[in-house]
Design an enzyme around this catalytic site. Structure first.
Site, PDB file in Angstrom:
ATOM      1  N   CYS A  54      32.837  42.318   4.656  1.00  0.00           N
ATOM      2  CA  CYS A  54      32.786  40.863   4.774  1.00  0.00           C
ATOM      3  C   CYS A  54      31.730  40.457   5.800  1.00  0.00           C
ATOM      4  O   CYS A  54      31.453  41.186   6.768  1.00  0.00           O
ATOM      5  CB  CYS A  54      34.134  40.321   5.237  1.00  0.00           C
ATOM      6  SG  CYS A  54      35.410  40.310   3.987  1.00  0.00           S
ATOM      7  N   GLU A  56      31.797  38.233   8.152  1.00  0.00           N
ATOM      8  CA  GLU A  56      32.275  38.059   9.535  1.00  0.00           C
ATOM      9  C   GLU A  56      32.294  39.389  10.279  1.00  0.00           C
ATOM     10  O   GLU A  56      31.913  39.486  11.451  1.00  0.00           O
ATOM     11  CB  GLU A  56      33.702  37.488   9.556  1.00  0.00           C
ATOM     12  CG  GLU A  56      33.853  36.118   8.929  1.00  0.00           C
ATOM     13  CD  GLU A  56      34.191  36.172   7.448  1.00  0.00           C
ATOM     14  OE1 GLU A  56      33.599  36.981   6.707  1.00  0.00           O
ATOM     15  OE2 GLU A  56      35.053  35.386   7.032  1.00  0.00           O
ATOM     16  N   CYS A  90      38.976  35.828   5.594  1.00  0.00           N
ATOM     17  CA  CYS A  90      40.111  36.482   4.932  1.00  0.00           C
ATOM     18  C   CYS A  90      41.062  37.054   5.988  1.00  0.00           C
ATOM     19  O   CYS A  90      40.731  37.127   7.179  1.00  0.00           O
ATOM     20  CB  CYS A  90      39.612  37.575   3.985  1.00  0.00           C
ATOM     21  SG  CYS A  90      39.021  39.064   4.822  1.00  0.00           S
TER      22      CYS A  90
HETATM   23  N1  THU Z   1      34.109  37.679   1.813  1.00  0.00           N
HETATM   24  C1  THU Z   1      33.565  37.575   3.063  1.00  0.00           C
HETATM   25  O1  THU Z   1      32.426  37.980   3.299  1.00  0.00           O
HETATM   26  N2  THU Z   1      34.319  37.008   4.038  1.00  0.00           N
HETATM   27  C2  THU Z   1      35.572  36.531   3.863  1.00  0.00           C
HETATM   28  O2  THU Z   1      36.236  36.153   4.827  1.00  0.00           O
HETATM   29  C3  THU Z   1      36.122  36.418   2.523  1.00  0.00           C
HETATM   30  C4  THU Z   1      35.444  37.231   1.476  1.00  0.00           C
HETATM   31  C5  THU Z   1      33.330  38.321   0.756  1.00  0.00           C
HETATM   32  C6  THU Z   1      33.889  39.642   0.307  1.00  0.00           C
HETATM   33  C7  THU Z   1      33.327  39.746  -1.092  1.00  0.00           C
HETATM   34  O3  THU Z   1      32.029  40.305  -1.000  1.00  0.00           O
HETATM   35  C8  THU Z   1      33.193  38.311  -1.557  1.00  0.00           C
HETATM   36  O4  THU Z   1      33.297  37.496  -0.390  1.00  0.00           O
HETATM   37  C9  THU Z   1      34.245  37.880  -2.550  1.00  0.00           C
HETATM   38  O5  THU Z   1      35.516  38.151  -2.085  1.00  0.00           O
END
Ligand code: THU
Length: 134
Positions: A54, A56, A90
């Site tokens: 992710c 973050e 998330c």
């Molecule tokens: N994703 C993030 O980068 N940060 C989050 O807090 C939520 C989800 C990304 C993970 C994945 O590559 C895409 O978003 C779809 O879930």
């Protein structure tokens, strides 16, 4: 309200580097340190889906690996094409942030039009953290 326009713009900029061929969902994040420095990250996906990173966690890990340890805010932006909705960190990212950032960390969200500011503590209340395992 504090002016987080530079922080948000950095998240918007780095989002363009997102490697997200599987979800098509591009996320950018930027972390503001107490010393004023900003570190950025985007999501980095993998064909073995569970290995996706992710934005973050990429941004915060870049900061930590450069020796930063005091954080004031994180900005997150995301969307498939344009940024139209607020994207909240998330659950796993909330836990990751709670290890390294104070509960009062400001979480700065932008939907392409408006800014919303919340705190880590309000996104992850009563967390299990380093003080829980004393
Ligand atoms: N994703 C993030 O980068 N940060 C989050 O807090 C939520 C989800 C990304 C993970 C994945 O590559 C895409 O978003 C779809 O879930």
């Amino acid at each position: 309200m504090k002016d987080y326009s530079q922080l948000i713009n950095e998240a918007i900029r780095v989002r363009e580097n997102s490697y997200s061929p599987y979800s098509g969902f591009k996320v950018g994040a930027s972390v503001l340190c107490k010393n004023g420095k900003i570190y950025t990250g985007c999501n980095v996906e993998n064909s073995a889906y569970s290995e996706c990173l992710c934005a973050e966690r990429v941004a915060l890990s870049k900061a930590i690996s450069e020796g930063e340890c005091e954080f004031l805010a994180i900005s997150v932006v995301g969307g498939k094409q344009k940024i139209t909705d607020f994207v909240y960190p998330c659950g796993a990212c909330r836990q990751f942030l709670s290890e390294l950032c104070p509960p009062q960390l400001e979480v700065v969200l932008f939907n392409g039009k408006e800014t919303k500011i919340t705190t880590l503590d309000s996104l992850l209340p009563s967390s299990f953290n380093k003080f829980s395992i004393k």
